[in-house]
Scaffold this motif. Sequence first.
Motif, PDB file in Angstrom:
ATOM      1  N   VAL A 102     -22.864 -17.431  -6.959  1.00  0.00           N
ATOM      2  CA  VAL A 102     -22.170 -16.607  -5.962  1.00  0.00           C
ATOM      3  C   VAL A 102     -20.700 -17.011  -5.868  1.00  0.00           C
ATOM      4  N   ALA A 103     -19.826 -15.973  -5.918  1.00  0.00           N
ATOM      5  CA  ALA A 103     -18.382 -16.225  -6.034  1.00  0.00           C
ATOM      6  C   ALA A 103     -17.600 -15.427  -5.004  1.00  0.00           C
ATOM      7  N   PHE A 104     -16.372 -15.892  -4.759  1.00  0.00           N
ATOM      8  CA  PHE A 104     -15.467 -15.185  -3.846  1.00  0.00           C
ATOM      9  C   PHE A 104     -14.032 -15.554  -4.229  1.00  0.00           C
ATOM     10  N   GLY A 105     -13.125 -14.574  -4.210  1.00  0.00           N
ATOM     11  CA  GLY A 105     -11.753 -14.933  -4.550  1.00  0.00           C
ATOM     12  C   GLY A 105     -10.735 -13.841  -4.300  1.00  0.00           C
ATOM     13  N   ALA A 106      -9.543 -14.036  -4.901  1.00  0.00           N
ATOM     14  CA  ALA A 106      -8.411 -13.125  -4.703  1.00  0.00           C
ATOM     15  C   ALA A 106      -8.797 -11.715  -5.094  1.00  0.00           C
ATOM     16  N   MET A 154      -1.564 -18.553  -0.015  1.00  0.00           N
ATOM     17  CA  MET A 154      -2.896 -18.324   0.559  1.00  0.00           C
ATOM     18  C   MET A 154      -2.873 -18.512   2.066  1.00  0.00           C
ATOM     19  N   TYR A 155      -3.562 -17.623   2.777  1.00  0.00           N
ATOM     20  CA  TYR A 155      -3.763 -17.771   4.223  1.00  0.00           C
ATOM     21  C   TYR A 155      -5.186 -18.286   4.418  1.00  0.00           C
ATOM     22  N   GLY A 156      -5.304 -19.610   4.286  1.00  0.00           N
ATOM     23  CA  GLY A 156      -6.597 -20.268   4.133  1.00  0.00           C
ATOM     24  C   GLY A 156      -7.572 -20.027   5.256  1.00  0.00           C
ATOM     25  N   ASN A 157      -7.046 -20.068   6.474  1.00  0.00           N
ATOM     26  CA  ASN A 157      -7.911 -19.938   7.636  1.00  0.00           C
ATOM     27  C   ASN A 157      -8.654 -18.618   7.682  1.00  0.00           C
ATOM     28  N   ARG A 158      -7.892 -17.514   7.472  1.00  0.00           N
ATOM     29  CA  ARG A 158      -8.520 -16.183   7.517  1.00  0.00           C
ATOM     30  C   ARG A 158      -9.433 -15.973   6.322  1.00  0.00           C
ATOM     31  N   LEU A 159      -9.016 -16.553   5.193  1.00  0.00           N
ATOM     32  CA  LEU A 159      -9.818 -16.411   3.975  1.00  0.00           C
ATOM     33  C   LEU A 159     -11.154 -17.140   4.109  1.00  0.00           C
ATOM     34  N   PHE A 160     -11.108 -18.272   4.780  1.00  0.00           N
ATOM     35  CA  PHE A 160     -12.301 -19.104   4.973  1.00  0.00           C
ATOM     36  C   PHE A 160     -13.439 -18.268   5.558  1.00  0.00           C
ATOM     37  N   LYS A 161     -13.126 -17.553   6.648  1.00  0.00           N
ATOM     38  CA  LYS A 161     -14.172 -16.771   7.337  1.00  0.00           C
ATOM     39  C   LYS A 161     -14.691 -15.667   6.433  1.00  0.00           C
ATOM     40  N   LYS A 162     -13.777 -14.996   5.715  1.00  0.00           N
ATOM     41  CA  LYS A 162     -14.194 -13.922   4.796  1.00  0.00           C
ATOM     42  C   LYS A 162     -15.070 -14.499   3.693  1.00  0.00           C
ATOM     43  N   ALA A 163     -14.673 -15.665   3.172  1.00  0.00           N
ATOM     44  CA  ALA A 163     -15.436 -16.268   2.062  1.00  0.00           C
ATOM     45  C   ALA A 163     -16.883 -16.503   2.487  1.00  0.00           C
ATOM     46  N   VAL A 164     -17.068 -17.064   3.664  1.00  0.00           N
ATOM     47  CA  VAL A 164     -18.435 -17.371   4.126  1.00  0.00           C
ATOM     48  C   VAL A 164     -19.238 -16.081   4.273  1.00  0.00           C
ATOM     49  N   SER A 165     -18.673 -15.079   4.976  1.00  0.00           N
ATOM     50  CA  SER A 165     -19.476 -13.887   5.248  1.00  0.00           C
ATOM     51  C   SER A 165     -19.714 -13.071   3.975  1.00  0.00           C
ATOM     52  N   ALA A 192     -14.769 -23.709  -3.579  1.00  0.00           N
ATOM     53  CA  ALA A 192     -13.447 -23.582  -2.945  1.00  0.00           C
ATOM     54  C   ALA A 192     -13.263 -24.615  -1.850  1.00  0.00           C
ATOM     55  N   ASN A 193     -14.337 -24.902  -1.131  1.00  0.00           N
ATOM     56  CA  ASN A 193     -14.259 -25.816   0.007  1.00  0.00           C
ATOM     57  C   ASN A 193     -15.704 -26.176   0.369  1.00  0.00           C
ATOM     58  N   ALA A 231     -21.487 -23.613   4.926  1.00  0.00           N
ATOM     59  CA  ALA A 231     -21.687 -22.522   5.887  1.00  0.00           C
ATOM     60  C   ALA A 231     -22.416 -21.344   5.235  1.00  0.00           C
ATOM     61  N   ALA A 232     -22.061 -21.032   3.986  1.00  0.00           N
ATOM     62  CA  ALA A 232     -22.729 -19.911   3.295  1.00  0.00           C
ATOM     63  C   ALA A 232     -24.195 -20.255   3.040  1.00  0.00           C
TER      64      ALA A 232
END
Length: 336
Positions: free
Chosen positions: A316-320, A221-232, A260-261, A267-268
């Motif tokens: 509300v969900a977000f994932g791979a 996982m590339y957590g940092n980039r995923l973090f921003k996508k997850a929120v938006s 997830a975090n 933030a969401a």
Amino acid sequence: MLTGQIVGTGSALPKKVLTNKDLEAVVDTSDDWIVRRTGIKERRISSNRQQEDTSQLAAMASQEALEMAGVSPEALDMIVLGTATADRQFPSAACLAQKYLGATKAVAFDVAAGCSGFVYAMYIANNAIAVGNCRNVLVIGAERLSSVANWEDRGTCVLLGDGAGAVILTQSTNNGGILSTHLASDGNSWDLLYSSDRQLDGSQLPEVLNEVAQSPSYLIMYGNRLFKKAVSCMASIATSAMEHNGLTADDIKFMIPHQANIRIIRAAADRLSIPMDKVYTNIDRYGNTSSASIPIALDEANRKGLLKPGDNVLLVAFGAGLTWGASIVKWSLASA
Ligand code: UT7
């Protein structure tokens, strides 16, 4: 109009608790870092010696949901199970859960949508009910993420946990139930979170992990980039779901997000103008259980009596995948 109403919820967690302190013996990490950056204090880990693989946890959670609903396994028409960690490549975890439950008349299959698996499964289940194909559908999110953890990668192994949650959806002509479900996918960003073949170098896991299963593939996982996508992505699809139903943040009684975090959740919620006292979280106790996190949280909120008939509940969900989705449920179940 036919719609699916939630008439029972259930969840199941492995017995073994793995604390942040325990993980300090596995990777270079600290309780302080994990709590501060993720909100996780401990997680549950399936043991090879207990009956705690994905389909067994799924069956345990489902049994609770069936009992609450007063629905017998033979009355199930369909079992839809969201998972990224089925016990085997085939058969599906849903078919194994079907066997454990004795749900002999149900059609059973898995849905692969990463951590959004449960919301995707709800979409399929509710559509099957809406067109009149099914009366009772069992919808499950179940995972054994410990089996795909890379126990040498401190950036991911500290996040993951195991567990299962389930709901029974029953056909109804009343207003309410699942008001709508909205899904999205972006295969272009698949390589932010994926599984890869494990190098089997025979290295021994530390003592604290001695009953953990290891699958031939592991999570990257590339957590940092995923973090921003997850929120938006979570904020935008939840907004679409509310707008579709003519609802504002004030109309939402509870938001039950994928866990997830805690910083992603905050933030969401902030972007949606939903205060944190209306957001259900249990990430401190279970970590990220992927597609199981929403139904486990929903079951807990229900059993605590937090949800009342008529309440609008936002899932509300977000994932791979990437995958993401939101569902609005008009709660119809009297307190458990
Ligand atoms: O479930 C579906 C999707 N999943 C997600 O959406 C997860 C999204 N991502 C996240 O939750 C966060 O990005 C993580 C929790 C994975 C990481 O948090 P972060 O605040 O983004 O940390 P980072 O990756 O930017 O790392 C910051 C520092 C790094 O050290 P340096 O390079 O600044 O010296 C990492 O090496 O923290 C270090 N680090 C750790 N330190 C102690 C990373 N993991 C750990 C750890 N313990 N476990």
